[in-house]
Design an enzyme around this catalytic site. Structure first.
Site, PDB file in Angstrom:
ATOM      1  N   GLY A 183       0.869  -1.191   0.000  1.00 48.40           N
ATOM      2  CA  GLY A 183       0.000   0.000   0.000  1.00 48.40           C
ATOM      3  C   GLY A 183       0.889   1.217   0.000  1.00 48.40           C
ATOM      4  O   GLY A 183       2.079   1.125   0.314  1.00 48.40           O
ATOM      5  N   VAL A 204      -0.148   4.910   4.555  1.00 49.16           N
ATOM      6  CA  VAL A 204      -1.533   4.408   4.612  1.00 49.16           C
ATOM      7  C   VAL A 204      -1.815   3.701   5.945  1.00 49.16           C
ATOM      8  O   VAL A 204      -2.967   3.572   6.358  1.00 49.16           O
ATOM      9  CB  VAL A 204      -1.828   3.474   3.401  1.00 49.16           C
ATOM     10  N   LYS A 247       0.282   0.654   6.990  1.00 51.06           N
ATOM     11  CA  LYS A 247       0.726  -0.755   6.955  1.00 51.06           C
ATOM     12  C   LYS A 247       1.495  -1.108   8.234  1.00 51.06           C
ATOM     13  O   LYS A 247       1.190  -2.101   8.901  1.00 51.06           O
ATOM     14  CB  LYS A 247       1.645  -1.020   5.750  1.00 51.06           C
ATOM     15  N   ARG A 274      15.383   6.041  10.320  1.00 50.89           N
ATOM     16  CA  ARG A 274      14.669   7.119  11.012  1.00 50.89           C
ATOM     17  C   ARG A 274      15.079   7.085  12.486  1.00 50.89           C
ATOM     18  O   ARG A 274      15.624   6.073  12.952  1.00 50.89           O
ATOM     19  CB  ARG A 274      13.151   6.910  10.894  1.00 50.89           C
ATOM     20  N   ARG A 320       3.169  11.971  10.512  1.00 51.70           N
ATOM     21  CA  ARG A 320       4.192  11.036  10.985  1.00 51.70           C
ATOM     22  C   ARG A 320       5.521  11.756  11.199  1.00 51.70           C
ATOM     23  O   ARG A 320       6.299  11.404  12.079  1.00 51.70           O
ATOM     24  CB  ARG A 320       4.345   9.871   9.989  1.00 51.70           C
ATOM     25  N   ARG A 365       6.749  10.684  -2.303  1.00 55.00           N
ATOM     26  CA  ARG A 365       5.914   9.546  -1.873  1.00 55.00           C
ATOM     27  C   ARG A 365       4.458   9.755  -2.291  1.00 55.00           C
ATOM     28  O   ARG A 365       3.777   8.792  -2.669  1.00 55.00           O
ATOM     29  CB  ARG A 365       6.039   9.357  -0.356  1.00 55.00           C
TER      30      ARG A 365
END
Ligand code: ADP
Ligand code: 5GP
Length: 401
Positions: A142, A146, A148, A175, A268, A279
Site C-alpha cells: 500500500g 496508509v 501498513k 529514522r 508522521r 511519496r
C-alpha cells in the site's frame, strides 16, 4: 584449490551405478550421478566453515570445483549421502542434532540450472532440511503513510507467538526510532547490489529513490521460529513474490482519500518535504496498480483504524479465539556418530554402524520421510518428517489392529 582425495579415483575405476554412496573416508563421501562423481565432505577450501564439494567428471578425467550457493552446512566429523532423485543428494551429518542433520545438495534443480546460466560456471546449491511447513506468509502493500506498519505492529503485539516480521534490507537512512536488524537491515547500496547478484534476495525494488529488498533468509528465519511471516513490501516487490515459488496471501491497503494520506504522511513527521512530495506522487500509481494488477487477493480500506484491523484479522482467520499452532513434540534422538543410509521408496533409513564410545551398544535406527518435500535452495527444504524406527513400527502396528 587442493588435490581431490586420491582414494576416490581408485573407487571410480570400479564403475558403480548411479547414486551409489561409494565410500566414506576422512570425513568425505561420494555419489555417482551419470558421468559425474560428487565428492562431499571435509572443509571447503574457499570457505573453511562449510562442507566442501568437488566433482570428478569421468568423461574428461578432470576435477571440477563448482560455485557453491545456498546456506552452507558447517563441517562435521563425517557424513553419509544418498541420491534422492536425479537433481539432489541427501546428506546426513554424523553425531548431529535433529535440527542440523539433514541437508540437500542440489545438483540439477531449476534453481541450479538458472544459476548455471547466469554465472556461466558449474553450480551446486545447499539447502537445509527442516521438519514441517510454516503457514503461508502474508504480503502487505500500500502507499507510504496508509498505515501498513501500524496494522502490522498491532497484529504482532496481539499475537506475538504467531507472527514474525520479515526484516527487509534498505539503502535508505534509518529514522530516529528505527533499529538496525529490527525495522530494517540498513545497508550500503554497493553491498546490497553485490548480495542481489549473489542470489540472496527473494525480491528487490527501487522505491522512492532507494533500494529495498527481502532476503531469502529474512523469510526463512521467521518460519524456522515456527511463525507466520509478514512482509511489508511495495507493489513491485509483491509482483515479484507472486511470480516466485513462495506461496503467500497478498493484501493491499488503500487510504480513504489522497488528502487523508497526505495528512498521515505529514503527521508522521519522518520525511523531508521533498520526500513527502515524492511519496505522494508515487502513491497514485501504486494505488492504481494495487487495484488493477490482479496481484492482490484482498483489499483493505484503512479509514477507521480499529475497523480496518478487525477486517485484517478476519481475513487471516483470527476473528475467533485463536491459539498458536502446537509445535511438533515428537522427540527424535541425535544422529549416531557413524551411520549408514539406505533409501526405500520415499523413506531413508538411517542405521548406526558402531556403538558410540562409553554408550551401550544399542542400534539406533531413524526414518526420514521425504515424500512431501517443498521449497529448496536458496531457502530451506521443508516438509521432512523424522521419527525413530520404533515409533514407525508402532504406527504400522496401530494400522494393522
Ligand atoms: P505505512 O507503514 O503504510 O507507511 P504508518 O503505519 O507509518 O504507514 O502510518 C502512517 C501514519 O498514519 C502514522 O502516524 C499512523 O499512526 C497513522 N495512521 C495509521 N492508520 C491510521 C488511521 N486509520 N487513521 C488515522 N491515522 C492513521
Ligand atoms: P519506508 O521507507 O516508508 O519504510 O518504506 C517505503 C516503501 O518501501 C513501502 O511501500 C514499503 O512497503 C516498501 N518496502 C519496504 N521493504 C521492502 C522490501 O523488502 N521490498 C520491497 N519491494 N519494498 C519494500
Amino acid at each position: 584449490m587442493g588435490e581431490a582425495p586420491a582414494f576416490f579415483v581408485d573407487e571410480l575405476q570400479k564403475g558403480y551405478g548411479n547414486g551409489f554412496d561409494i565410500k566414506s573416508k576422512g570425513g568425505e563421501t561420494a555419489i555417482l550421478l551419470g558421468n559425474r562423481t560428487y565428492v562431499i565432505g571435509g572443509a571447503c577450501e574457499e570457505s573453511p566453515l562449510s562442507i566442501g564439494v568437488q566433482i570428478f567428471d569421468q568423461s574428461t578425467g578432470e576435477w571440477i570445483y563448482p560455485t557453491v550457493l545456498g546456506t552452507k552446512p558447517k563441517p562435521c566429523k563425517g557424513l553419509s549421502a544418498v541420491l534422492l532423485s536425479e537433481d539432489r543428494i541427501l546428506i546426513t551429518k554424523n553425531g548431529s542434532t535433529p535440527d542440523d542433520f539433514a541437508w540437500f545438495l542440489e545438483v540439477d534443480t531449476q534453481y541450479v540450472r538458472q544459476q548455471k546460466k547466469i554465472l556461466g560456471t558449474d553450480v551446486v546449491a545447499w539447502s537445509k532440511g527442516v521438519r514441517g511447513y510454516p503457514e503461508k506468509p502474508v504480503v502487505i502493500s500500500g502507499p507510504s503513510g496508509v498505515g501498513k506498519g501500524t496494522l502490522i505492529s498491532m497484529l504482532m503485539k496481539e499475537y506475538p507467538s504467531m507472527f514474525g516480521f520479515s526484516v527487509s534490507h534498505t539503502t535508505r537512512a534509518p529514522r530516529a526510532m528505527e533499529k538496525d536488524g529490527v525495522h530494517y537491515h540498513f545497508i550500503e547500496r554497493s553491498a546490497m547490489e553485490k548480495e542481489i547478484e549473489d542470489g540472496k534476495f527473494l525480491e528487490f525494488a527501487s522505491v522512492h529513490g532507494n533500494l529495498y529488498g527481502t532476503s531469502v533468509e529474512a523469510v526463512e528465519v521467521v518460519a524456522d521460529d515456527g511463525k507466520r511471516c509478514i512482509l511489508d513490501i511495495d507493489v513491485q516487490g509483491a509482483r515479484s513474490v507472486r511470480a516466485s515459488s513462495l506461496e503467500a496471501i497478498f493484501i493491499f491497503v488503500c487510504p480513504p482519500s489522497m488528502e487523508e494520506l497526505e495528512k498521515r504522511l505529514r503527521a508522521r513527521g519522518t520525511e523531508t518535504e521533498e520526500q513527502v512530495l515524492k511519496r505522494l506522487r508515487n502513491a497514485k500509481a501504486e494505488i492504481e496498480q494495487g487495484q488493477s494488477s490482479g496481484i492482490f487477493d484482498h483489499m483493505l480500506y484503512n479509514d477507521n483504524l480499529e475497523e480496518c484491523y478487525k477486517s485484517l484479522k478476519k481475513l487471516l482467520g483470527l476473528d475467533g479465539t485463536v491459539t498458536a499452532p502446537p509445535k511438533s513434540s515428537s522427540k527424535v534422538v541425535d544422529l549416531p556418530m557413524d551411520h549408514s543410509v539406505a533409501k526405500i521408496d520415499h523413506r531413508i533409513i538411517i542405521n548406526s554402524k558402531t556403538p558410540e564410545l562409553g554408550k551401550a551398544s544399542t542400534n539406533i535406527r531413524i526414518v526420514l520421510d521425504v515424500s512431501s518435500l517443498k521449497g529448496g535452495a536458496p531457502g530451506r527444504t521443508r516438509g521432512l518428517d523424522i521419527y525413530t524406527m520404533d515409533s514407525f513400527l508402532d504406527g504400522l502396528a496401530g494400522i494393522n489392529h
